[in-house]
Design an enzyme around this catalytic site. Sequence first.
Site, PDB file in Angstrom:
ATOM      1  N   LYS A  22       0.835  -1.210   0.000  1.00 35.45           N
ATOM      2  CA  LYS A  22       0.000   0.000   0.000  1.00 35.45           C
ATOM      3  C   LYS A  22       0.866   1.255   0.000  1.00 35.45           C
ATOM      4  CE  LYS A  22      -1.744   1.565   4.096  1.00 35.45           C
ATOM      5  NZ  LYS A  22      -1.427   2.975   4.414  1.00 35.45           N
ATOM      6  N   ASN A  23       1.839   1.303   0.895  1.00 36.68           N
ATOM      7  CA  ASN A  23       2.595   2.541   1.072  1.00 36.68           C
ATOM      8  C   ASN A  23       3.607   2.795  -0.045  1.00 36.68           C
ATOM      9  OD1 ASN A  23       1.114   3.059   3.292  1.00 36.68           O
ATOM     10  ND2 ASN A  23       2.711   2.564   4.786  1.00 36.68           N
ATOM     11  N   CYS A 126      -5.093   8.486   9.935  1.00 35.52           N
ATOM     12  CA  CYS A 126      -5.268   7.639  11.121  1.00 35.52           C
ATOM     13  C   CYS A 126      -5.111   8.454  12.399  1.00 35.52           C
ATOM     14  CB  CYS A 126      -4.191   6.567  11.156  1.00 35.52           C
ATOM     15  SG  CYS A 126      -4.524   5.158  10.135  1.00 35.52           S
ATOM     16  N   ARG A 131       0.094  14.906  13.113  1.00 34.51           N
ATOM     17  CA  ARG A 131       1.069  14.699  12.044  1.00 34.51           C
ATOM     18  C   ARG A 131       1.157  15.993  11.239  1.00 34.51           C
ATOM     19  NH1 ARG A 131       0.937   9.103   9.073  1.00 34.51           N
ATOM     20  NH2 ARG A 131      -1.321   9.017   9.150  1.00 34.51           N
ATOM     21  N   ASP A 316       5.038   0.662  11.841  1.00 37.28           N
ATOM     22  CA  ASP A 316       3.831   0.006  11.322  1.00 37.28           C
ATOM     23  C   ASP A 316       3.742  -1.472  11.717  1.00 37.28           C
ATOM     24  OD1 ASP A 316       3.100   2.391  10.204  1.00 37.28           O
ATOM     25  OD2 ASP A 316       3.614   1.860   8.149  1.00 37.28           O
ATOM     26  N   ARG A 408      -8.465  -0.882   4.658  1.00 37.04           N
ATOM     27  CA  ARG A 408      -7.594   0.150   4.088  1.00 37.04           C
ATOM     28  C   ARG A 408      -6.225  -0.428   3.729  1.00 37.04           C
ATOM     29  NH1 ARG A 408      -6.441   4.787   7.757  1.00 37.04           N
ATOM     30  NH2 ARG A 408      -5.134   5.144   5.962  1.00 37.04           N
TER      31      ARG A 408
HETATM   32  C1  EPZ Z   1       4.365   7.038   6.314  1.00 38.04           C
HETATM   33  O1  EPZ Z   1       3.593   8.088   6.870  1.00 38.04           O
HETATM   34  C2  EPZ Z   1       3.448   5.846   6.226  1.00 38.04           C
HETATM   35  N1  EPZ Z   1       2.314   6.166   5.380  1.00 38.04           N
HETATM   36  C3  EPZ Z   1       2.981   5.456   7.622  1.00 38.04           C
HETATM   37  O2  EPZ Z   1       2.198   4.282   7.520  1.00 38.04           O
HETATM   38  C4  EPZ Z   1       4.213   5.151   8.494  1.00 38.04           C
HETATM   39  O3  EPZ Z   1       3.780   4.878   9.819  1.00 38.04           O
HETATM   40  C5  EPZ Z   1       5.148   6.354   8.492  1.00 38.04           C
HETATM   41  O4  EPZ Z   1       5.497   6.716   7.130  1.00 38.04           O
HETATM   42  C6  EPZ Z   1       6.450   6.100   9.245  1.00 38.04           C
HETATM   43  O5  EPZ Z   1       7.104   4.999   8.695  1.00 38.04           O
HETATM   44  C7  EPZ Z   1       2.395   6.013   4.073  1.00 38.04           C
HETATM   45  O6  EPZ Z   1       3.441   5.677   3.520  1.00 38.04           O
HETATM   46  C8  EPZ Z   1       1.172   6.263   3.275  1.00 38.04           C
HETATM   47  P1  EPZ Z   1       6.400  10.432   8.312  1.00 38.04           P
HETATM   48  P2  EPZ Z   1       4.128   9.577   6.856  1.00 38.04           P
HETATM   49  O7  EPZ Z   1       6.252  11.742   7.618  1.00 38.04           O
HETATM   50  O8  EPZ Z   1       4.926   9.790   5.630  1.00 38.04           O
HETATM   51  C9  EPZ Z   1       6.679  13.789  11.689  1.00 38.04           C
HETATM   52  C10 EPZ Z   1       0.287   2.925   7.856  1.00 38.04           C
HETATM   53  O9  EPZ Z   1      -0.218   2.375   8.865  1.00 38.04           O
HETATM   54  N2  EPZ Z   1       6.504  14.834  10.671  1.00 38.04           N
HETATM   55  O10 EPZ Z   1       7.591   9.608   8.024  1.00 38.04           O
HETATM   56  O11 EPZ Z   1       2.968  10.449   7.099  1.00 38.04           O
HETATM   57  C11 EPZ Z   1       5.443  12.941  11.902  1.00 38.04           C
HETATM   58  O12 EPZ Z   1       4.519  13.593  12.747  1.00 38.04           O
HETATM   59  C12 EPZ Z   1       0.793   4.353   7.899  1.00 38.04           C
HETATM   60  O13 EPZ Z   1       0.366   2.368   6.751  1.00 38.04           O
HETATM   61  C13 EPZ Z   1       6.668  16.160  11.020  1.00 38.04           C
HETATM   62  O14 EPZ Z   1       6.949  16.470  12.173  1.00 38.04           O
HETATM   63  O15 EPZ Z   1       5.082   9.579   8.114  1.00 38.04           O
HETATM   64  C14 EPZ Z   1       6.042  11.708  12.535  1.00 38.04           C
HETATM   65  O16 EPZ Z   1       6.271  11.906  13.893  1.00 38.04           O
HETATM   66  C15 EPZ Z   1       0.449   5.058   9.170  1.00 38.04           C
HETATM   67  N3  EPZ Z   1       6.472  17.124  10.068  1.00 38.04           N
HETATM   68  C16 EPZ Z   1       7.388  11.574  11.823  1.00 38.04           C
HETATM   69  O17 EPZ Z   1       7.648  12.870  11.246  1.00 38.04           O
HETATM   70  C17 EPZ Z   1       6.151  16.821   8.785  1.00 38.04           C
HETATM   71  O18 EPZ Z   1       5.997  17.752   7.971  1.00 38.04           O
HETATM   72  C18 EPZ Z   1       7.449  10.551  10.709  1.00 38.04           C
HETATM   73  O19 EPZ Z   1       6.323  10.713   9.865  1.00 38.04           O
HETATM   74  C19 EPZ Z   1       6.017  15.476   8.410  1.00 38.04           C
HETATM   75  C20 EPZ Z   1       6.194  14.487   9.377  1.00 38.04           C
END
Ligand code: EPZ
Length: 429
Positions: A22-23, A126, A131, A316, A408
């Site tokens: 998915k991701n 979610c 985020r 995840d 999902r």
């Molecule tokens: C991706 O989300 C995945 N989603 C998530 O999977 C996964 O948990 C996550 O990466 C971490 O591996 C998809 O790929 C669609 P991040 P993403 O930006 O990209 C902070 C699932 O269950 N952050 O790497 O949204 C954020 O709050 C999902 O399949 C900022 O602070 O995650 C978090 O603490 C859930 N500012 C950390 O970075 C920003 O502008 C990592 O988030 C962006 C992110």
Amino acid sequence: MDRIRIVGGNELNGSIPISGAKNAALPLMIASLLTDGTLSLDNVPHLADVEQLTRILGNHGVDYSVNGRREAQGSAYARTMNFTARNIVDTTAPYELVSKMRASFWVIGPLVARMGQARVSLPGGCAIGTRPVDLFIDGLRALGAEIDIDVGYVDARAPKGLIGNRYVFPKVSVGATHVLMMAATLAKGETVLENAAREPEVVNLAECLNAMGAKVSGAGTPTIVIDGVAALSGATHPVIPDRIETGTYAMAVAMTGGDVILEGARADLLEAALEAIEQAGTEVIRLDNGIRVRRKGGVIRPVDITTAPFPGFPTDLQAQFMGLMTRAQGRSHITETIFENRFMHVQELARLGARITLAGQTAIVDGVERLRGAPVMATDLRASVSLVIGGLAAEGETIVNRIYHLDRGFERLEEKLSGCGAIVERLSE
Ligand code: EPZ
């Protein structure tokens, strides 16, 4: 609303085909906005999030077909989907669509790069903690975009096009890495992204962009270099196997005992998780085209884990590993470092008889001899499937409510598990 009924206690034996990730599929689909050619993606999973993103892309003018025709009901595994953004008819991604899935915010990168403008609602997604999108905004500004935040919308403009630059992510973000990498493919000159996410999905996207004519190197390392080009073309590209689905079923086998081949899985995409499963007492055999997971007798041993960006233990898979640890012989510590609120499964696992205490970012799990079936419900995708893992080992009946979360991210979960001897069925209403 559909529910899943599980009667626990059976071993899992047989084989489970692993779906496309998915991701990985979601950012690849979004990359179709970068070109007026057709992007054909192989091995796209049939999931609610893929359908939702198809609707969102359709709103921008992306035409799609499945295996060369419009999709029929109940299509099979491993679809090829074709996306063509010949004309972008709308550069706004409205709240009603973006609020349903956080990843849809990522359209901002390709839209501003190709069209010079994008207006995208702040995202939903979610319930796993706040985020923010600060890294996307800072990064796009570094590439020369002018950005305003206006009543719930991010307005990005670069009428003369984006300009390559160096950007150091203050924090590792998968989504912001995807977006800046896509945006930089059409920027003028060279972009260097430092402290970039190294997740396999980033590599999968970089390979696709290169197949479309982009010049991206270094994906999979902390430094990604992108040489901008004037235009991208269509391409054909495969979605990698889902490492989170793989890890989930491996943990299910570790939980129930048994012997299962995860067909098409790639061990190199989840070594940290496989090592934790091995330490817990389950054999993991890396095959040429899959992974065999086996536990015949023996106990589940307690293992401490801490989530981290790739190649660390994935957030995840944290909930699923906690599910497994509820039946370990002893105490384990599970520390979540990526999201501040990703322990929603703790209370529900407790309904099955698990003994878990929270201490800040760490869950302390005292393994119990037996879990008992109960009605449970979860608020996010991975939390929901941890309850399925609990239910597979629990005595009696577990009903998992609100399974739209499972739909999902897990393709035909009940079919895959019942094919290996579990008693799992979908109750439709
Ligand atoms: C991706 O989300 C995945 N989603 C998530 O999977 C996964 O948990 C996550 O990466 C971490 O591996 C998809 O790929 C669609 P991040 P993403 O930006 O990209 C902070 C699932 O269950 N952050 O790497 O949204 C954020 O709050 C999902 O399949 C900022 O602070 O995650 C978090 O603490 C859930 N500012 C950390 O970075 C920003 O502008 C990592 O988030 C962006 C992110």
